[in-house]
Design a protein around this motif. Structure first.
Motif, PDB file in Angstrom:
ATOM      1  N   PHE A   1       0.851  -1.183   0.000  1.00 43.60           N
ATOM      2  CA  PHE A   1       0.000   0.000   0.000  1.00 43.60           C
ATOM      3  C   PHE A   1       0.892   1.240   0.000  1.00 43.60           C
ATOM      4  O   PHE A   1       1.585   1.495   0.980  1.00 43.60           O
ATOM      5  CB  PHE A   1      -0.909   0.013   1.236  1.00 43.60           C
ATOM      6  CG  PHE A   1      -2.004  -1.004   1.195  1.00 43.60           C
ATOM      7  CD1 PHE A   1      -3.264  -0.657   0.735  1.00 43.60           C
ATOM      8  CD2 PHE A   1      -1.779  -2.303   1.617  1.00 43.60           C
ATOM      9  CE1 PHE A   1      -4.283  -1.592   0.694  1.00 43.60           C
ATOM     10  CE2 PHE A   1      -2.792  -3.247   1.588  1.00 43.60           C
ATOM     11  CZ  PHE A   1      -4.049  -2.894   1.120  1.00 43.60           C
TER      12      PHE A   1
ATOM     13  N   MET B   1       0.851   4.844   0.447  1.00 41.96           N
ATOM     14  CA  MET B   1      -0.075   5.838   0.973  1.00 41.96           C
ATOM     15  C   MET B   1       0.105   7.201   0.297  1.00 41.96           C
ATOM     16  O   MET B   1      -0.821   8.012   0.293  1.00 41.96           O
ATOM     17  CB  MET B   1       0.081   5.964   2.489  1.00 41.96           C
ATOM     18  CG  MET B   1      -0.244   4.671   3.238  1.00 41.96           C
ATOM     19  SD  MET B   1      -1.829   3.920   2.785  1.00 41.96           S
ATOM     20  CE  MET B   1      -2.958   5.065   3.555  1.00 41.96           C
TER      21      MET B   1
ATOM     22  N   SER C   1       0.834   7.736  -3.092  1.00 38.04           N
ATOM     23  CA  SER C   1       0.138   7.711  -4.383  1.00 38.04           C
ATOM     24  C   SER C   1      -1.270   7.138  -4.283  1.00 38.04           C
ATOM     25  O   SER C   1      -2.037   7.222  -5.239  1.00 38.04           O
ATOM     26  CB  SER C   1       0.941   6.881  -5.393  1.00 38.04           C
ATOM     27  OG  SER C   1       0.953   5.510  -5.013  1.00 38.04           O
ATOM     28  N   ARG C   2      -1.589   6.523  -3.115  1.00 34.87           N
ATOM     29  CA  ARG C   2      -2.894   5.892  -2.890  1.00 34.87           C
ATOM     30  C   ARG C   2      -3.144   4.780  -3.915  1.00 34.87           C
ATOM     31  O   ARG C   2      -4.225   4.638  -4.464  1.00 34.87           O
ATOM     32  CB  ARG C   2      -4.028   6.908  -2.926  1.00 34.87           C
ATOM     33  CG  ARG C   2      -3.860   8.113  -2.014  1.00 34.87           C
ATOM     34  CD  ARG C   2      -4.051   7.813  -0.581  1.00 34.87           C
ATOM     35  NE  ARG C   2      -5.455   7.818  -0.179  1.00 34.87           N
ATOM     36  CZ  ARG C   2      -5.841   7.735   1.072  1.00 34.87           C
ATOM     37  NH1 ARG C   2      -4.953   7.673   2.031  1.00 34.87           N
ATOM     38  NH2 ARG C   2      -7.097   7.701   1.386  1.00 34.87           N
TER      39      ARG C   2
ATOM     40  N   SER D   1     -15.631  -0.800  -2.037  1.00 31.74           N
ATOM     41  CA  SER D   1     -15.501   0.655  -2.106  1.00 31.74           C
ATOM     42  C   SER D   1     -16.869   1.304  -1.931  1.00 31.74           C
ATOM     43  O   SER D   1     -17.851   0.821  -2.497  1.00 31.74           O
ATOM     44  CB  SER D   1     -14.932   1.079  -3.465  1.00 31.74           C
ATOM     45  OG  SER D   1     -13.651   0.536  -3.662  1.00 31.74           O
TER      46      SER D   1
ATOM     47  N   ALA E   1      -6.008   1.685  -7.443  1.00 26.03           N
ATOM     48  CA  ALA E   1      -6.086   2.942  -6.712  1.00 26.03           C
ATOM     49  C   ALA E   1      -7.079   2.761  -5.564  1.00 26.03           C
ATOM     50  O   ALA E   1      -8.064   2.031  -5.701  1.00 26.03           O
ATOM     51  CB  ALA E   1      -6.534   4.063  -7.638  1.00 26.03           C
ATOM     52  N   PHE E   2      -6.802   3.390  -4.447  1.00 30.12           N
ATOM     53  CA  PHE E   2      -7.716   3.288  -3.320  1.00 30.12           C
ATOM     54  C   PHE E   2      -7.997   4.674  -2.745  1.00 30.12           C
ATOM     55  O   PHE E   2      -7.256   5.620  -2.984  1.00 30.12           O
ATOM     56  CB  PHE E   2      -7.209   2.323  -2.247  1.00 30.12           C
ATOM     57  CG  PHE E   2      -5.867   2.669  -1.663  1.00 30.12           C
ATOM     58  CD1 PHE E   2      -5.747   3.585  -0.630  1.00 30.12           C
ATOM     59  CD2 PHE E   2      -4.712   2.050  -2.134  1.00 30.12           C
ATOM     60  CE1 PHE E   2      -4.508   3.892  -0.072  1.00 30.12           C
ATOM     61  CE2 PHE E   2      -3.469   2.354  -1.591  1.00 30.12           C
ATOM     62  CZ  PHE E   2      -3.368   3.273  -0.552  1.00 30.12           C
ATOM     63  N   ALA E   3      -9.097   4.746  -2.015  1.00 27.45           N
ATOM     64  CA  ALA E   3      -9.524   6.015  -1.424  1.00 27.45           C
ATOM     65  C   ALA E   3     -10.064   5.757  -0.022  1.00 27.45           C
ATOM     66  O   ALA E   3     -10.265   4.602   0.375  1.00 27.45           O
ATOM     67  CB  ALA E   3     -10.601   6.654  -2.295  1.00 27.45           C
ATOM     68  N   GLY E   4     -10.310   6.826   0.706  1.00 25.31           N
ATOM     69  CA  GLY E   4     -10.867   6.714   2.046  1.00 25.31           C
ATOM     70  C   GLY E   4     -12.168   5.917   2.032  1.00 25.31           C
ATOM     71  O   GLY E   4     -12.999   6.088   1.147  1.00 25.31           O
TER      72      GLY E   4
ATOM     73  N   ASP F   1     -12.347   2.670   1.571  1.00 24.30           N
ATOM     74  CA  ASP F   1     -12.144   1.371   0.916  1.00 24.30           C
ATOM     75  C   ASP F   1     -11.758   0.314   1.950  1.00 24.30           C
ATOM     76  O   ASP F   1     -11.015   0.600   2.889  1.00 24.30           O
ATOM     77  CB  ASP F   1     -11.061   1.453  -0.153  1.00 24.30           C
ATOM     78  CG  ASP F   1     -11.532   2.128  -1.436  1.00 24.30           C
ATOM     79  OD1 ASP F   1     -12.744   2.423  -1.547  1.00 24.30           O
ATOM     80  OD2 ASP F   1     -10.688   2.355  -2.318  1.00 24.30           O
TER      81      ASP F   1
ATOM     82  N   VAL G   1      -9.073   1.772   4.673  1.00 25.46           N
ATOM     83  CA  VAL G   1      -8.360   3.014   4.385  1.00 25.46           C
ATOM     84  C   VAL G   1      -9.116   4.187   5.002  1.00 25.46           C
ATOM     85  O   VAL G   1     -10.322   4.311   4.834  1.00 25.46           O
ATOM     86  CB  VAL G   1      -8.221   3.224   2.862  1.00 25.46           C
ATOM     87  CG1 VAL G   1      -7.486   4.520   2.560  1.00 25.46           C
ATOM     88  CG2 VAL G   1      -7.523   2.036   2.219  1.00 25.46           C
TER      89      VAL G   1
END
Length: 185
Positions: free
Chosen positions: A61, A63, A65-66, A82, A111-114, A116, A184
């Motif tokens: 992971f 963090m 570049s997410r 997600s 790609a991940f975001a808050g 997830d 996340v």
């Protein structure tokens, strides 16, 4: 990294010790996950003569570049939940379980975001079995994750374990069960 060694007992435990020791040599932040698993596999084939192997899913992971980079060595896919997007199964092309035989490994990235949620698990989860022979299966796991995705990681883990116990009583458990939840922020 999540892994599941073939076999049971002391030989399997010793082999997993070798795997984790060797993995530490190859799993570095600047090494792609597929390259780390490839090197681990080569080392295990040279050293191991027990006929044992390990399935594994390795993710990094980033963090900044997410982005999560990952590779799969014969393991089950990771569930990604997600917000507003539903569930997605993360897998990578190719790759036999390390220790089995020479293999190449494909990699992937996501790609991940808050918000997830990533669910890593072993086959002891999906292969939990009732006395009538029916299995817990991936679909049931996905349904529990989807229903409880907004819970904190520990509560989500507890919800999954509780559902598995309702399905397969602990006294009949035939395989180890390992779950890892990454949420996340």
């Amino acid at each position: 990294m999540i892994g599941d060694v073939s076999g049971k007992g002391v030989p399997a435990s010793l082999f997993m010790s070798i795997v984790t020791d060797e993995f530490g040599f190859f799993a570095k932040p600047d090494v792609k996950p597929e390259d780390a698993i490839f090197e681990l596999n080569s080392a295990l084939i040279k050293k191991a003569s027990s006929g044992l192997y390990v399935t594994m899913f390795y993710a990094i992971f980033d963090m900044g570049s997410r982005v999560m980079s990952y590779a799969n060595g014969g393991h089950l896919p990771v569930i990604l939940s997600s917000p507003g997007k539903g569930l997605k199964m993360l897998n990578a092309e190719g790759g036999l379980p390390p220790g089995m035989m020479e293999s190449s490994y494909g990699g992937g990235s996501e790609a991940f975001a808050g918000g997830d949620v990533f669910v890593f698990y072993t086959d002891g989860v999906t292969e939990a079995t009732r006395p009538d022979g029916s299995m817990y299966c991936e679909e049931r796991l996905r349904a529990v994750v989807d229903k409880n995705r907004d819970l904190p990681p520990k509560a989500l883990l507890d919800a999954i374990e509780k559902d598995i116990r309702r399905f397969e009583p602990k006294k009949t458990q035939h395989d180890d069960i390992t779950l890892m939840i990454v949420k996340v922020e």
